[in-house]
Design a protein around this motif. Structure first.
Motif, mmCIF file in Angstrom:
data_model
loop_
_atom_site.group_PDB
_atom_site.id
_atom_site.type_symbol
_atom_site.label_atom_id
_atom_site.label_comp_id
_atom_site.label_asym_id
_atom_site.label_seq_id
_atom_site.Cartn_x
_atom_site.Cartn_y
_atom_site.Cartn_z
ATOM 1 N N ASP A 1 -45.461 -29.907 47.030
ATOM 2 C CA ASP A 1 -46.264 -30.844 46.225
ATOM 3 C C ASP A 1 -47.281 -30.066 45.394
ATOM 4 N N GLU B 1 -56.087 -31.505 42.337
ATOM 5 C CA GLU B 1 -55.379 -32.747 41.936
ATOM 6 C C GLU B 1 -55.472 -33.738 43.092
ATOM 7 N N GLU B 2 -55.427 -33.236 44.332
ATOM 8 C CA GLU B 2 -55.406 -34.133 45.497
ATOM 9 C C GLU B 2 -56.780 -34.711 45.823
ATOM 10 N N GLN C 1 -41.378 -37.310 46.100
ATOM 11 C CA GLN C 1 -42.231 -37.763 47.218
ATOM 12 C C GLN C 1 -41.807 -39.151 47.714
ATOM 13 N N HIS D 1 -46.585 -35.028 51.588
ATOM 14 C CA HIS D 1 -47.942 -35.044 52.191
ATOM 15 C C HIS D 1 -47.835 -34.861 53.705
HETATM 16 MN MN MN Z 1 -49.913 -34.985 46.443
#
Ligand code: MN
Ligand code: HGY
Ligand code: MN
Ligand code: MN
Length: 407
Positions: free
Chosen positions: A90, A124-125, A191, A379
């Motif tokens: 990711d 980004e997370e 995802q 995740h």
């Molecule tokens: Mn992510």
């Protein structure tokens, strides 16, 4: 090593830079793990003859100059931070694919008209500073310099302190003139389960869900678990639990694929024999339409109001709000055309995850492709994608980049 093996090696190399070895990838922004990954990415950029720079947010850029002076860049990339105990793909999958496109330009000694620029984006997370999409939002100016400097992690460390601790210069410009970006391409793992179920290696993204994050703080009254009668309590965790337990119903009511998640919850003072006096929790709300998101926020605020009337003090912050975004039609068509030319099967797909691509779509033409995720999972340490599919993504982006940079 062939392309698939090179990609596999780089995914594994980057996954080593984690603070939770053996329990997935935890690479928080401006951490030591960030620094190790940053140096690795810059090494690759140097190897492919790119001019390297980092901006005032710590985003990393590797540029192949074009023949046109001061021309806007074709930007390709993704993020390299992670969620806590996340997977290896990711973000890094998109950074590595972008680097491999630059490697092909170098290998074939291509000189483009418009510059090709590889970007590795930070935070980004939002796992360290909250909100998320920080590197791209800072670049396009939707996260102001003041807001950026106000951000702190759970230990009270500010973004600037954390940057400088790993040797980054926070005084460099953060916002980038949108006229310096011709287009943005991002490859990301899906995802979700759709591509794997359809057994199709490439998804051309048409739209990305709207999303918002709330940070709710509920304050009640601490007390002794043994001596406080049940009818004399203002238990912050009971209030939080009652509000959160309504979320699945609120999401189902709204349809449009609306989802609500509480992923983070802190109970204070967190003692087994103490009635909780404070609870902080996150609320992540997403939908393909904007209206369901505002409906859900209104209903949550209604629930909160009813607890405020029972003597709880409740505050709500909203660190992130992104409208649903459509990808640029020409870019979607280009990616489909290149997939067809290469004989790579593809389908159209919408994204239930947020991405930096949705931020850049406010300032430039954006195209995005997905590769399948094993069992639709992400995740989590089980996250996995086939490097063979990533190699197909390299080929598609290489052909698209040659067209966009007008080689
Ligand atoms: Mn992510
Ligand atoms: O949460 C998301 O959609 C992305 O992984 N940041
Ligand atoms: Mn991501
Ligand atoms: Mn006691």
């Amino acid at each position: 090593m062939n392309l698939k093996e090179r990609i596999e090696k780089q995914i594994n190399d980057l996954s080593e830079f984690t603070s939770t070895p053996g329990k997935g990838t935890t690479r928080l922004t401006y951490s030591n793990e960030d620094l190790l990954a940053r140096n690795y990415i810059k090494e690759k950029m140097k190897e492919y003859g790119l001019t390297i720079r980092e901006d005032g947010l710590g985003n990393i850029f590797g540029k192949l100059e074009g023949t046109l002076k001061d021309a806007p860049s074709v930007l390709i990339g993704s993020h390299f931070d992670s969620v806590p105990n996340g997977g290896s793909f990711d973000g890094p999958a998109g950074v590595i694919v972008a680097l491999e496109v630059a490697a092909l330009f170098a290998e074939n000694q291509l000189t483009p008209k418009y510059p090709l620029e590889i970007v590795a984006l930070i935070e980004e997370e939002g796992a360290r500073f909250g909100g998320g999409l920080m590197g791209s939002r800072g670049m396009v100016g939707s996260l102001s310099e003041e807001d950026f400097k106000r951000l702190k992690d759970k230990d009270g460390v500010t973004t600037v302190e954390a940057m400088e601790k790993i040797g980054l210069n926070s005084s460099l410009p953060k916002r980038r003139d949108p006229n310096t970006i011709k287009s943005f391409l991002e490859l990301h793992i899906e995802q979700g389960p759709i591509l794997e179920e359809k057994d199709i290696p490439i998804g051309v993204v048409e739209a990305i869900v709207g999303l918002t994050q709330l940070e709710v703080t509920i304050e009640g009254k601490a007390g002794h678990a043994g001596t406080t009668p049940m009818d004399r309590r203002t238990d912050a965790l009971i209030a939080a639990a009652n509000i959160i337990s309504q979320f699945p119903g609120l999401a189902i009511e709204e349809e449009n694929g609306t989802v609500i998640t509480t992923g983070r919850l802190h109970v204070l003072p967190n003692g087994a024999n103490v009635i909780p006096n404070k609870v902080e929790f996150s609320v992540d709300i997403r939908s393909s339409q904007e209206e369901p998101i505002s409906n859900v926020i209104a209903k949550i605020k209604g629930l909160i109001h009813s607890y405020q009337e029972q003597g709880y003090r409740i505050s709500v912050e909203q660190p992130l709000y992104m409208k649903p975004k459509g990808m640029n039609n020409e870019m979607v068509a280009l990616l489909k055309e290149k997939s067809t030319e290469l004989g790579v099967p593809y389908c159209s797909i919408n994204s239930g995850a947020g991405h930096d691509a949705m931020v850049f779509s406010d300032v430039t033409d954006v195209g995005m492709i997905f590769v399948p995720s094993k069992d639709g999972r992400s995740h989590c340490p089980e996250e996995w994608s086939d490097a063979m599919d990533l190699a197909k993504g390299v080929q598609i982006f290489y052909e698209a980049a040659k067209s966009l940079t007008e080689v």
